[in-house]
Structures are given as C-alpha cells and as structure tokens.
Design a protein around this motif. Structure first.
Motif, PDB file in Angstrom:
ATOM      1  N   GLN A   1      -5.205 -19.171  10.594  1.00 49.20           N
ATOM      2  CA  GLN A   1      -4.024 -18.993  11.442  1.00 49.20           C
ATOM      3  C   GLN A   1      -3.581 -17.533  11.469  1.00 49.20           C
ATOM      4  O   GLN A   1      -3.222 -16.991  12.528  1.00 49.20           O
ATOM      5  CB  GLN A   1      -2.869 -19.860  10.931  1.00 49.20           C
TER       6      GLN A   1
ATOM      7  N   ALA B   1     -10.415 -15.139  19.470  1.00 48.63           N
ATOM      8  CA  ALA B   1      -9.199 -15.961  19.447  1.00 48.63           C
ATOM      9  C   ALA B   1      -9.421 -17.263  20.205  1.00 48.63           C
ATOM     10  O   ALA B   1      -8.973 -18.341  19.762  1.00 48.63           O
ATOM     11  CB  ALA B   1      -8.035 -15.183  20.055  1.00 48.63           C
TER      12      ALA B   1
ATOM     13  N   LEU C   1      -2.233 -23.311  16.074  1.00 49.62           N
ATOM     14  CA  LEU C   1      -2.271 -21.901  15.698  1.00 49.62           C
ATOM     15  C   LEU C   1      -1.041 -21.195  16.245  1.00 49.62           C
ATOM     16  O   LEU C   1      -0.850 -21.141  17.470  1.00 49.62           O
ATOM     17  CB  LEU C   1      -3.541 -21.235  16.246  1.00 49.62           C
TER      18      LEU C   1
ATOM     19  N   LEU D   1     -11.639 -19.525  18.034  1.00 52.54           N
ATOM     20  CA  LEU D   1     -10.864 -20.015  16.887  1.00 52.54           C
ATOM     21  C   LEU D   1      -9.902 -21.125  17.320  1.00 52.54           C
ATOM     22  O   LEU D   1      -9.769 -22.148  16.648  1.00 52.54           O
ATOM     23  CB  LEU D   1     -10.078 -18.876  16.240  1.00 52.54           C
ATOM     24  N   SER D   2      -9.244 -20.922  18.447  1.00 55.93           N
ATOM     25  CA  SER D   2      -8.312 -21.919  18.964  1.00 55.93           C
ATOM     26  C   SER D   2      -9.036 -23.219  19.286  1.00 55.93           C
ATOM     27  O   SER D   2      -8.564 -24.312  18.950  1.00 55.93           O
ATOM     28  CB  SER D   2      -7.614 -21.381  20.215  1.00 55.93           C
TER      29      SER D   2
ATOM     30  N   TYR E   1      -5.832 -15.476  13.672  1.00 56.18           N
ATOM     31  CA  TYR E   1      -5.520 -15.703  15.085  1.00 56.18           C
ATOM     32  C   TYR E   1      -4.242 -14.964  15.486  1.00 56.18           C
ATOM     33  O   TYR E   1      -4.187 -14.308  16.539  1.00 56.18           O
ATOM     34  CB  TYR E   1      -5.353 -17.202  15.329  1.00 56.18           C
TER      35      TYR E   1
END
Length: 597
Positions: A479, A579, A593, A582-583, A482
């Motif tokens: 988190q 990003a 996140l 990752l999301s 991100y």
C-alpha cells in the motif's frame, strides 16, 4: 504474442534453415538466464546437437548468430556457453511491451470465456459469530473467486448457512431458559454475538448437569445422553423438523438477529455473495434423495431405522445419512444443496472452500452424488486449506477458545491507527475521517495479506504484529509503495499525459527500469498460474516482488527531477503502469489501496 512464443518461432526458423530440420515445441527448452551470465532467456541446444552433427558450442553460436541477424528488434546480442545459448532481449522490445501494457486498461485479465464456476465459502453456523478460521475461509474464497473471474470464468459466489440442527437448538433453548427476553437492541450486542453467548451458556449448564449425574454414580457417556438439557434440545430439534409453529417462530427471530450480525461482519471484511443457500431449505431435498437411494438399493436401513451408505468397496467406511429418528445430518444437507445448485445454474465447475479437516466429507459427498446418478458428482473440487492460529492468547473472544472475527478486525484497525499516527499527521489537509479511512484500509490489508500470502494448503500462524510492518512482506508495504507512486504522479505537471507510446522516447534502459518492465510483463502469466493453482499466495508474492523492484528503482533514480524530459516522461509512464498492476493484483486479493499514506 508472448516472448516465449516469438522466440520459439525464431528458433524453429533457425533450425530449419541451418540444419534442414522441423523442430517441435517439445525440443525447444527455454529458461531464465542464470544471474552470473549476460542475457535474459537461455536456450538449451543439446536437443539439436545430433541433428546438426556439430559440437554444442558451435550449434549455440550458429543459432544465436542466425536469430540476431534475422530478428534484431527482438534479440540484439547473445553469448554461447557450451550447450547453452543466452539471448539478450533488445530494449526496443521491452519498450514495446510497456506500450502495450499502457494501452490495455484491463491488462492481465483474460478475454476468453471459460464457463461458469461456483465457489462456495464461509458456511457459518447461526449459533455463534464468525471466528479467525472463518476469516481465512472467507478471504480465500473471495480471492479465489476474483482470480477465477480474471481468468475468464463467470463466477457465482455462494454461501451455505447452517441454520438448523442440534447446535442451533442449544442456543434457542438456552435463550428461552436464561435470556429473560434479551435482544440485540436491549443488550447493545451484535445479534451473532448475543446468540453465541447463549450457545456458550448452554454448554456451561450442560457440563454442570453431566458432572452432577456422574457424581451420582452414572458413567460419563450415559450422563451425557441423559442430561436434561440435552434431552430438551433433542426434543426441540424434533419439534422443529415437524414444523412446530412456536419453535419455528423462535428460530426465525433468533436467526434474523444472527443474519444482521453476519452481514455487518461481511461488510467490514469486504466479502460478498451472489447466492445464499440455507440448510433449512436444502436438507429436505437431501432427505428426498436419500429416500430414492434407499429404494434403488444405493443405501440401506438398519434395524434402528437409521439409513446408511456402505462405502467399504470405495476404500472408506459406512456413512450415516439419516438418524434413527429421521433427522438429517450434514451429508444429507450437502446432497440437497448440490442438487439445488445444479438446478439453479449451468455449473461447469463446483468448488468448495472448506478446511482440510473435511477432506473425508467431500470424498464421501462426491461418491454419494455419483451413486445417486448426478453427472457432476465426480467433478466436485474440494479446495482444502490449512488451519490458522495465533501465537498467543491475545484478542480471544468472550468464548475464551476462539478469536472473534469482529474483535480481530477492530484490533487490526486500531493497531494501524497507532502505528501510522505519526505518518498520517504529516499529510497536508488530512481530516479525521480520512485518517480513519486510511487506518481501516491499512489494518484490513495487513490482516488479509498476511493470511493470503501463505500457501493456502498449509497451516499458518497469524502474528498481528508482523502483519502490519511497513517494511516487510506485508500488505501495508505494498500500500505504501502504491501511495508513493500516487504522490509522484500528483506532483508531476504532466501526470495526466503519461499513457502515450514510449518506444522512441528513450535510447536505452538501465537495469532497474528493465527489471520493472520484465516484472510487469509477467503479470498475465502470474494471474493464470494463480487460477490454475487456486492460490492467492501467487498473487501476493508477485505484488511484493513488484513493489520491491519499484522501491529499488525509486531509491536509485530520480523521476520528477530527471533533467531529460523524455526520460522523465518514460519514468512517469513506467511508474503509472506499476501502480496500475499493483492495484489490479491487490484487487484480486480484496485489498484496497489508499492514494496517500
């Protein structure tokens, strides 16, 4: 086309033109180049040595030279070490991959449809609140459903609520005897917690009665059967199955309290269901199927009127299906539930997310459904997972034996508030509500990630302190990565224009940039692997590695302060794609996140 497929095509052409031989996919062995050698992909050439009638080194040299000459935009150099050909993939290829990722809003998600999969998880009893074991079950079930959706399945998330049986009657009887009309409103307790208290109260009073009977000279087994409370509970179960209006009304009232409590827990946990089945509705279907099996000779009745299945020819034992008084057991209910589900949906794959202590149960269920003539009987999948425990006695529920799910989530969120207090207070214009929301996200991410990162088939030890570390292999670490990227993008004056092509904008890649693009390129195959293995841990490991790669890059290279505008634009685009992935990965785990931390 994937890099491996492109390389196989080039290798086939090389072998055909150099050695006049049609190579097959099975002959082409590709692997990641070992770190001590230059290159990205290694071809093992021993399969072609006999065909070429040349030494391995020469075959590797000739093959590498051919590929570099014919496909310089893919492979720009090579080195041969005995029978191994190490291929270096051109920067232009990786930049093209990044372009493709940037243009795909659903990168990593399968476009092909694979049919309908039903995933069952949670399966609570209405005599007690959800506990730590349910937490792992729910998180695994929900994540598996999300991962299978990403792999092209239409997924129906389902829950079977065990809302009938002797355990439910125990809570009802205790409330009647000791409750004095107590309700969730009058007590200020969640409904599932209130009913759980009376289940514990029954057990306390029952044990006392058993002890008193033993003190009179009765043996323990007889005392357990003859205890007045147990006899009353069994009588209540019979009245329930006979449709007694008074018992049914009490049952409906108390269950409604529990359902409201469950719904609140599920909302906080961030899991949901598309269809909920209730044992009280499915057990009659199961009893009907058992009676049919009895008539067909698939099952048999004993002298005491109980109904059994003889599974000794299948290497198992005999299984009770109906008690002597005609009441059903869990297996009966599961037969009925399976029948109803396949009537309701055109299910191609049925997955039960249930702990490994039930492996025998699902072996039996599969055999019984097959005996009853259901074509789906042999195709059921039991996703068997290990148990989860705590390292100490912290956060134990009022029962004193299990960790309550609500208490655990509250504790995790409070820990997140305490740990991140100094960090959050440094954010400009932070409001108390936003700080609370960030703490909620962080606390739940810590809980979910720590549970999901473990191979689901293994038992695990949940350590709350380790789970919320901002620097280790944890949800909060990902988190924070991100949020770091979002902070960079907010500060960039061109943050709204970082999705265009990059192939011509930079002349070369440093090792950290290259590692990031390569890691991003792995994401679709990671999603497929997680789906094939039914393992959220695969997604966790990938997300952690990607976050590590980005932080290493961020530490070594400037983004916003890079003087070369084309390099700065490229790094912003690269950060944006990190990003995005990752999301996507964390959403498959059911983890939110925050944009800033």
């Amino acid at each position: 086309m994937k890099l491996e497929e492109i390389l196989k095509q080039q290798i086939k052409e090389a072998v055909k033109n150099l050695y006049q031989f049609e190579a097959t996919d099975a002959m082409i062995q590709l692997q990641k180049t070992r770190p001590e050698f230059e290159g990205h992909i290694t071809l093992v050439v021993f399969s072609f040595v006999k065909i070429a009638r040349k030494a391995p080194q020469q075959v590797a040299e000739e093959t590498g030279n051919y590929i570099v000459h014919c496909a310089p935009s893919i492979v720009n150099r090579y080195n041969a070490v005995q029978g191994f050909l190490n291929l270096s993939i051109a920067d232009s290829y990786w930049l093209g991959i990044l372009d493709d990722i940037a243009q795909d809003d659903h990168y990593g998600i399968a476009h092909d449809k694979r049919g309908l999969m039903m995933v069952e998880y949670s399966s609570p009893n209405t005599n007690k609140p959800l506990h730590l074991g349910h937490v792992r079950n729910n998180l695994l079930g929900y994540s598996i459903a999300r991962i299978q959706e990403a792999n092209g399945w239409q997924v129906v998330k389902t829950n079977i609520v065990n809302d009938r049986g002797i355990h439910i009657c125990k809570s009802m009887l205790a409330w009647l005897k000791f409750g004095n009309g107590e309700t969730p409103e009058s007590s200020g307790k969640k409904g599932d917690h209130l009913i759980g208290d009376y289940y514990v109260r029954f057990d306390k009073e029952y044990k006392q009665q058993v002890a008193e009977l033993i003190a009179t000279g009765m043996d323990e087994d007889t005392a357990k059967r003859e205890a007045p409370l147990m006899k009353e509970a069994q009588a209540m179960l019979l009245r329930w199955e006979q449709g007694d209006p008074e018992v049914r009304a009490l049952w409906q009232k108390m269950n409604s309290w529990v359902y409201a409590g469950f719904d609140e827990t599920y909302r906080q946990m961030g899991v949901s269901f598309d269809k909920i089945y209730y044992e009280s509705n499915t057990y009659l279907e199961g009893k009907s199927e058992v009676e049919k099996g009895l008539q067909s000779g698939a099952f048999y009745r004993r002298e005491d009127n109980s109904v059994w299945a003889d599974l000794t020819k299948d290497g198992l034992d005999e299984k009770l299906l109906l008690r002597s008084d005609g009441t059903s057991v869990y297996m009966t209910q599961d037969i009925g539930t399976a029948k109803l589900r396949f009537q309701d949906y055109p299910i191609d794959k049925m997955v039960y997310v249930v702990g490994n202590e039930q492996e025998y149960h699902f072996k039996v269920l599969s055999i019984l459904l097959d005996r009853l003539g259901f074509p789906f009987g042999k195709e059921l999948v039991h996703f068997s997972y290990g148990m989860v425990e705590l390292p100490n006695g912290k956060m134990k529920s009022r029962e004193g034996t299990v960790v309550d799910a609500d208490d655990l989530m509250v504790a995790m969120i409070n820990d997140a508030k305490e740990i991140s207090k100094d960090k959050v207070n440094t954010l400009p214009d932070i409001t108390p509500d936003e700080a609370d929301e960030i703490a909620r996200m962080v606390g739940l991410a810590a809980l979910k990630y720590f549970i999901l990162k473990v191979d689901p088939r293994k038992n695990m030890l949940f350590n709350p302190a380790e789970s919320i570390d901002f620097n280790g292999n944890t949800g909060p670490f990902i988190q924070y990565t991100y949020a770091r990227i979002q902070s960079v993008l907010r500060k960039s004056p061109t943050s709204n224009n970082v999705s265009g092509p990059t192939s011509n904008s930079v002349s070369g890649l440093n090792s950290k940039e290259l590692s990031l693009i390569q890691r991003l390129a792995e994401y679709p195959s990671v999603v497929r692997q997680a789906g094939d293995e039914f393992s959220p841990a695969v997604i966790c490991n990938y997300a952690y590695a990607l976050a590590q790669d980005f932080n290493s890059f961020y530490h070594d290279y400037s983004i916003l302060n890079e003087e070369d505008t084309s390099v700065r634009a490229f790094r912003l685009l690269l950060s944006t794609q990190v990003a995005k992935v990752l999301s996507s990965a964390m959403s498959l785990l059911g983890i939110e996140l925050p944009n800033r931390m």
